[in-house]
Design a protein around this motif. Structure first.
Motif, short mmCIF file in Angstrom:
data_model
loop_
_atom_site.label_atom_id
_atom_site.label_comp_id
_atom_site.label_asym_id
_atom_site.label_seq_id
_atom_site.Cartn_x
_atom_site.Cartn_y
_atom_site.Cartn_z
N SER A 47 0.84 -1.18 0.00
CA SER A 47 0.00 0.00 0.00
C SER A 47 0.88 1.24 0.00
CB SER A 47 -0.92 -0.04 1.22
OG SER A 47 -1.75 1.11 1.27
N VAL A 54 -2.12 7.23 1.99
CA VAL A 54 -3.34 6.77 2.69
C VAL A 54 -3.70 7.64 3.90
CG1 VAL A 54 -3.21 4.35 1.96
CG2 VAL A 54 -2.17 5.04 4.13
N TYR A 55 -2.71 8.30 4.49
CA TYR A 55 -3.01 9.05 5.72
C TYR A 55 -3.63 10.42 5.44
CZ TYR A 55 -0.18 5.51 8.06
OH TYR A 55 0.30 4.33 8.54
N ALA A 75 -6.73 7.45 8.66
CA ALA A 75 -6.45 7.36 7.22
C ALA A 75 -7.54 8.13 6.48
CB ALA A 75 -6.42 5.90 6.79
N LEU A 89 -6.26 2.54 0.21
CA LEU A 89 -6.91 2.34 1.50
C LEU A 89 -8.08 1.36 1.39
CD1 LEU A 89 -7.32 3.13 4.49
CD2 LEU A 89 -8.78 5.02 3.70
N GLU A 147 -6.78 -2.11 1.06
CA GLU A 147 -6.33 -2.53 2.40
C GLU A 147 -7.49 -3.05 3.24
OE1 GLU A 147 -4.56 0.38 4.91
OE2 GLU A 147 -2.79 0.70 3.66
N GLN A 148 -8.61 -2.32 3.20
CA GLN A 148 -9.75 -2.69 4.03
C GLN A 148 -10.36 -4.02 3.58
OE1 GLN A 148 -11.78 1.06 3.48
NE2 GLN A 148 -11.18 1.78 5.49
N ARG A 179 2.66 -0.30 4.26
CA ARG A 179 2.42 1.07 3.80
C ARG A 179 3.77 1.70 3.50
NH1 ARG A 179 -2.33 2.93 8.12
NH2 ARG A 179 -4.06 2.05 6.91
#
Lengths: 307, 307
Positions: free
Chosen positions: A119, A124-125, A139, A150, A153-154, A171
């Motif tokens: 990622s 993402v943040y 995020a 993101l 990732e989820q 990440r």
């Protein structure tokens, strides 16, 4: 006694993929390199023991076949890009999120034992509330690229918990190193070199004041290798960066110093999807992966520019 | 002196949509009811001042036209469902997330001044670490339905911040009330009534021990109305529930008591995508919306079963 681990590297033809294939092929594991297309020179120079499979992530049947006998999957495929900003949010979902989720289902069916997803720690943040940024930071991406990372990732986390797919999400900060080309707006150093080679001034976005975390490619492939091997990393999301922030302008000047040349500059204006600063807290990577970056920025730069 | 606010209700033909159209049409605002299809009886009984637009969320051109002159959008459209579990994760992305993001872009272009998105407080959190669940609780859905709601929430937030689209995300508990039909596996009370009417035993999933938060429909439409009007709600994600947890088995027995009948029961086994308990902390809704649920569960049940 027992079969050797077979590792599949999906997105093997890209910058990270090529280094990772070389890194893992030098070890005891068997490596399968999978990509939608292969550069002929790269494919021709691969060690003969590396299996090469040309297949598109969006092709479910080809993917099921590419997954046969794999115990480890490293997923590097990414069709979106930070440089494209938010013009293609809808097609990023269609072309990136959809095939990634379909692929996750195929990995569950294939009983993959470790799924490493790369990622983007840089996007993402969103705008950081603290520096360096720990994994527990909210995020809230500001770009379609960061959002698709993101979202995937989820899904990785959900499939991991529902179906027992042991995953590691890395990440990753801004990787750099030999062989990086300027594609899809990614890669500061190749971008500089390309503009300079074309006799064009270097575009300075947001005054060159943005701070980024640059990670040398060998340190990144070390972290990926550690994330394949470490039992403690299972079901975790882990920052992988240098842990140090550098101003874009300082990087430009460092490249100039190593090359012994000076780039012409022009003001590239502002880019809203860019955050002011991004530096990753890598404490968790040290703890869970037993990993630390070993290459100084300047040494990495020298190796990158030597090639 | 100034134009009246024009409110568009997208997904107007559903259970929540019908109640919301009635609630808002009784006020001073102009209401446009938008749906992919309309039940002819419902459409025929709408007050004449309600504009009716038949249009599919996936049809970008029809949506641009449906958005004309709207200052407020309430987005109720949802094609996925908790009852379908995770069999359709990929098509949920394609059929739900994609058109929702495309629609957000159209709302930015149309300069919508308030975008109210109804999300799912019952599924976005996943297995709760604390009860009642505050909005700050981690969101780790265990179902494709919850995941698509969470993903759309995140795009709403990103578009809101990047393009100045003032939004309110409402994470809604299990709504119930008159006119709810058993569709796509949603709605405990209509599910009970349908099984009973068919002479079939009621299926008890997970032993009936799961705890849920049931919100009477008039309280929900009050919360939506408040979220349209409240300046403090802009750019916020807010739980909307009764704030009270009820065992599924207690709800079944309460329905039996109001009806004066007893349902036959059968064991419906386990469903992994179901969390053990879900009760929403509604402190933020009280603070930001000046709203509280006003209908007791038993009173809501009586009104539901009277019709």
């Amino acid at each position: 006694m027992g079969i050797l681990t077979m590792i599949g590297i999906f997105g093997a033809n890209g910058f990270i993929g090529r280094h990772l294939v070389a890194r893992l092929a030098a070890g005891p594991e068997r490596v399968r390199a999978v990509s939608r297309h292969f550069d002929p020179v790269f494919a021709a120079t691969l060690p003969p023991e590396v299996e090469v499979v040309q297949a598109d992530l969006a092709d479910d049947i080809a993917m099921a076949s590419a997954l046969a006998d794999l115990r480890v999957v490293v997923q590097l495929v990414s069709t979106s890009s930070p440089g494209l900003q938010n013009r293609y949010a809808v097609s990023d979902i269609r072309d990136n999120v959809l095939p990634q989720v379909s692929f996750l289902e195929a990995c569950v069916a294939a009983k993959v034992e470790r799924y490493v997803f790369l990622s983007s720690g840089g996007t993402v943040y969103g705008q950081p509330q603290t520096l360096p940024i720990p994994e527990t930071h909210p995020a809230r991406p500001l770009s379609s690229h960061g959002m698709t990372k993101l979202v995937v990732e989820q899904y990785v986390d959900m499939y991991g918990r529902l179906h027992g797919l042991p995953y590691v999400v890395l990440r990753v900060a801004n990787p750099f190193g030999p062989g990086q080309t300027f594609r899809k707006g990614q890669g500061l150093i190749p971008a500089l070199l390309q503009r300079h080679a074309q006799g064009l001034p270097v575009r300075i976005i947001n005054g060159g004041e943005a701070i980024r975390d640059f990670l040398y490619i060998d340190d990144l492939t070390d972290a990926v290798a550690a994330s394949i091997a470490s039992p403690a990393a299972a079901m975790r999301t882990i920052n992988v960066g240098s842990g140090e922030g550098r101003r874009i302008m300082d990087v430009i000047e460092a490249v100039e110093a190593v090359l012994g040349q000076r780039f012409a500059r022009e003001d590239g204006g502002r880019r809203d999807s860019d955050v002011d600063a991004n530096v990753l807290d890598i404490t968790l990577a040290r703890d869970l992966l037993g990993w630390s970056p070993r290459t100084s920025f300047l040494e990495g730069l020298r190796r990158t520019l030597r090639g």
